[in-house]
Scaffold this motif. Structure first.
Motif, short mmCIF file in Angstrom:
data_model
loop_
_atom_site.label_atom_id
_atom_site.label_comp_id
_atom_site.label_asym_id
_atom_site.label_seq_id
_atom_site.Cartn_x
_atom_site.Cartn_y
_atom_site.Cartn_z
N ASN A 174 0.93 -1.53 0.07
CA ASN A 174 -0.03 -0.12 -0.10
C ASN A 174 0.84 1.08 0.07
O ASN A 174 0.52 2.47 0.06
N GLY A 175 2.19 1.13 -0.30
CA GLY A 175 3.16 2.23 0.03
C GLY A 175 3.48 2.90 1.27
O GLY A 175 4.38 3.64 1.25
N GLN A 176 2.95 2.26 2.33
CA GLN A 176 3.38 2.69 3.65
C GLN A 176 4.88 2.02 4.04
O GLN A 176 4.92 0.84 3.66
N VAL A 177 5.41 3.10 4.61
CA VAL A 177 6.93 2.72 5.14
C VAL A 177 6.76 1.55 6.29
O VAL A 177 6.19 2.02 7.21
N ILE A 178 7.43 0.65 5.91
CA ILE A 178 7.33 -0.55 7.29
C ILE A 178 8.66 -0.74 7.73
O ILE A 178 9.00 -1.29 8.92
N GLY A 179 9.75 -0.15 7.35
CA GLY A 179 11.04 -0.27 8.07
C GLY A 179 12.04 0.85 7.01
O GLY A 179 11.91 1.32 6.25
N LYS A 180 12.92 1.30 8.04
CA LYS A 180 14.01 2.29 7.49
C LYS A 180 15.31 1.67 7.84
O LYS A 180 15.66 0.98 9.17
N SER A 181 16.34 1.86 7.25
CA SER A 181 17.71 1.35 7.17
C SER A 181 18.54 2.47 8.02
O SER A 181 18.09 3.64 8.42
#
Length: 109
Positions: free
Chosen positions: A73-80
């Motif tokens: 859905n385009g939602q960010v689920i993790g960041k590096s």
């Protein structure tokens, strides 16, 4: 083998990190209001990690490199974390692809 390390923050939110086999953090979540929400986030990472098109490769204003993993859905689920080079960032993405799908969940204290 990598693992998902989960914890409850001082703010009452639930967080997870995906760790590589060497223990290095390769992906960090945002805060979730419940354990169930956090577990859904982990399942979304496991499902979306193998798909190259779910990664946004970014450059920060300070000249470092990072990526975001997005759900369908385009939602960010993790960041590096921040990386010094494009090659290091791309290696981080490959590590998430390799480690996330089968990573066990371990609760930290």
């Amino acid at each position: 083998m990598g693992k998902f390390s989960t914890k409850k923050g001082k703010d009452g939110q639930h967080y997870f990190n995906l760790l590589a086999s060497n223990g290095q953090v390769i992906l960090t979540s945002e805060g979730y209001t419940s354990t169930a929400g956090m577990n859904n986030g982990i399942e979304s990472v496991k499902k979306n990690a193998p798909e190259d098109g779910h990664y946004d490769r970014e450059n920060s204003k300070n000249g470092k490199f990072y990526f975001n993993l997005k759900a369908t859905n385009g939602q960010v689920i993790g960041k590096s974390q921040m990386y010094e080079s494009v090659a290091s960032r791309d290696n981080g993405i490959e590590s998430v692809k390799k480690n996330a799908p089968d990573a066990p969940i371990v609760e930290e204290e």
